[in-house]
Design an enzyme around this catalytic site. Structure first.
Site, PDB file in Angstrom:
ATOM      1  N   GLU A  56       0.900  -1.196   0.014  1.00  0.00           N
ATOM      2  CA  GLU A  56      -0.071   0.185  -0.135  1.00  0.00           C
ATOM      3  C   GLU A  56       0.895   1.187   0.054  1.00  0.00           C
ATOM      4  OE1 GLU A  56      -3.007   0.087  -0.337  1.00  0.00           O
ATOM      5  OE2 GLU A  56      -3.782  -2.081  -0.133  1.00  0.00           O
ATOM      6  N   ASN A 113     -13.405   2.932  -4.620  1.00  0.00           N
ATOM      7  CA  ASN A 113     -12.807   3.771  -3.466  1.00  0.00           C
ATOM      8  C   ASN A 113     -13.065   5.187  -3.921  1.00  0.00           C
ATOM      9  OD1 ASN A 113     -11.536   5.050  -1.312  1.00  0.00           O
ATOM     10  ND2 ASN A 113      -9.688   4.425  -1.736  1.00  0.00           N
TER      11      ASN A 113
END
Ligand SMILES: *[C@@H]1O[C@H](CO)[C@@H](O)[C@H](O)[C@H]1NC(C)=O
Ligand SMILES: *[C@@H]1O[C@H](CO)[C@@H](O)[C@H](O)[C@H]1NC(C)=O
Ligand SMILES: *[C@@H]1O[C@H](CO)[C@@H](O)[C@H](O)[C@H]1NC(C)=O
Ligand SMILES: *[C@@H]1O[C@H](CO)[C@@H](O)[C@H](O)[C@H]1NC(C)=O
Ligand SMILES: *[C@@H]1O[C@H](CO)[C@@H](O)[C@H](O)[C@H]1NC(C)=O
Length: 387
Positions: A164, A223
């Site tokens: 990430e 998202n």
């Protein structure tokens, strides 16, 4: 008719005769210099098949005498046996997977089967802690109350894995002075694992057929965050060109099964990263490349992308002064097939692939530990990653 057949026959005879002449001259005058056309073996039987093949790999065991390669079979056999003994006593490098990345188990024999990495043994059995050469920790699963408590063997290296971006993961008080190696998408990691890659085509034809397209611009987004730069860009872009949107945010989820067909049916795909960091170039780019679509990227600068993929494989939003100008370019490409096809020329020689999260990190980490025995400590991981 008869006359023609005999003419053909005559021509054939001439060709065969020429071939024979040529071969005779060739073998009379051709003197091999390095490659062995003649073998002579000593200290063994006269059959030389696999032993001689091995001798080719050991030039120091082959002697040229009167244009004949002389090999001593006994001596090569001895060397081969020694080699085998070395690889058998060299123990496997053991990598302990402390927590399964994303809680997804994978086959522990995958390093050999998928990446052809030998000498690595993966395990998730924590009782092997004392003998493990490396221990892999995935950032998303690190819990302060679930760390090894036994004393750490002096040879053992701890690997910190994170895919990430800094914006999508949080620093952790336990991270400093704990790890020896980093495995992330960043180029300055000890073990760099990108989200995908472009590699040379091995064999096969150089022609590439574009998949059939029935949509212009597509975007799948799950998202939805109005603070993301990509959202502002999208809002502006859609006023100038129609965009087919999918994903949870648009109540049009795309199943795994339909994903590749959908992406390849679009001329362009918006590969907009959710956060902008150097080297943070994700599957949002590599998937469209894999499925035969031109990615329109929003992320780090073009020159960072060009470190990983050919410059003519994608369109960067920064190439245009405004979303309107980008929209005009996309419409032009939609009208002009030969211009559009130029974005696919790289496919004549290369292919795109995506990373298999977890296995790739574990196998490359294990291979790294096996090869490099250097002492190393990652002192201030928090500030390396998050500042
Ligand atoms: C000859 O080459 C083999 C294989 O590369 C190597 O193992 C061996 O040590 C070499 N022997 C000598 C005398 O250089
Ligand atoms: C190489 O050839 C020469 C000339 O034919 C001969 O005198 C010599 O003995 C040969 N050497 C070996 C090792 O066979
Ligand atoms: C062949 O190699 C063996 C083992 O290295 C050696 O003992 C023998 O003398 C060699 N033979 C010849 C003819 O050189
Ligand atoms: C690994 O790092 C730890 C501290 O972070 C250190 O104590 C240890 O000696 C290092 N080990 C190796 C093999 O580099
Ligand atoms: C497409 O673009 C190329 C290069 O600008 C140009 O030469 C060609 O005439 C165009 N084709 C069409 C059909 O507009």
């Amino acid at each position: 008719m008869e006359f023609q057949i005999s003419r053909v026959y005559q021509n054939l005879l001439i060709i065969v005769a020429l071939l024979i002449c040529f071969s005779v001259i060739f073998y009379t005058y051709y003197q091999p210099t390095v490659s062995c056309l003649k073998w002579h073996t000593i200290s063994g039987s006269n059959s030389c098949s696999d032993i001689c093949i091995n001798a080719l790999k050991m030039p120091n065991q082959t002697e040229m005498v009167n244009n004949t390669c002389v090999v001593n079979i006994t001596s090569i056999r001895n060397l081969l046996m020694q080699k085998e003994a070395v690889t058998q006593t060299d123990p496997d490098t053991i990598l302990l997977i402390w927590m399964w990345p994303f809680r997804a188990k994978f086959d522990l024999g995958i390093c050999r089967s998928l990446y052809n990495i030998h000498g690595c043994r993966l395990t998730d059995d924590r009782s092997q802690f004392k003998s493990a050469h490396g221990v892999l920790f995935h950032h998303g699963e690190i819990r302060e109350n679930d760390m090894p408590t036994l004393q750490r063997p002096p040879f053992q290296k701890w690997i910190w894995m994170n895919m990430e971006s800094p914006s999508n993961s949080a620093p952790h008080s336990t991270l400093n002075n704990l790890f020896n190696l980093t495995a992330t998408y960043r180029q300055d990691s000890d073990i760099m694992v990108p989200y995908g890659q472009i590699s040379e085509k091995t064999g096969g034809s150089t022609t590439y057929e574009n998949p059939h397209k029935n949509k212009l611009v597509c975007w799948i987004v799950s998202n939805w965050n109005s603070n993301h730069k990509r959202l502002q860009y999208y809002e502006n872009l859609k006023q100038h060109i129609s965009i087919e949107t999918y994903g949870r945010s648009f109540s049009r989820p795309v199943s795994k099964k339909d994903y590749s067909d959908l992406v390849s049916s679009c001329k362009f795909y918006l590969s907009f990263e959710n956060s902008i960091h150097k080297d943070y170039i994700t599957e949002k780019l590599y998937n469209p490349l894999k499925f035969g679509t031109v990615p329109v990227v929003l992320g780090p600068p073009r020159k960072n992308y060009e470190e990983f993929i050919p410059g003519n494989a994608f369109i960067h939003v920064d190439d245009f002064s405004s979303p309107k100008e980008l929209a005009e370019h996309l419409k032009l490409l939609d009208q002009n097939e030969s211009l559009y096809r130029q974005y696919f020329t790289w496919r004549e020689h290369f292919v795109a692939s995506t990373t298999y999260f977890g296995p790739e990190h574990a196998c490359w980490a294990c291979d790294h530990i096996r090869r490099y025995k250097k002492y190393r400590v990652v002192k201030d991981l928090n500030s390396w990653y998050w500042s």
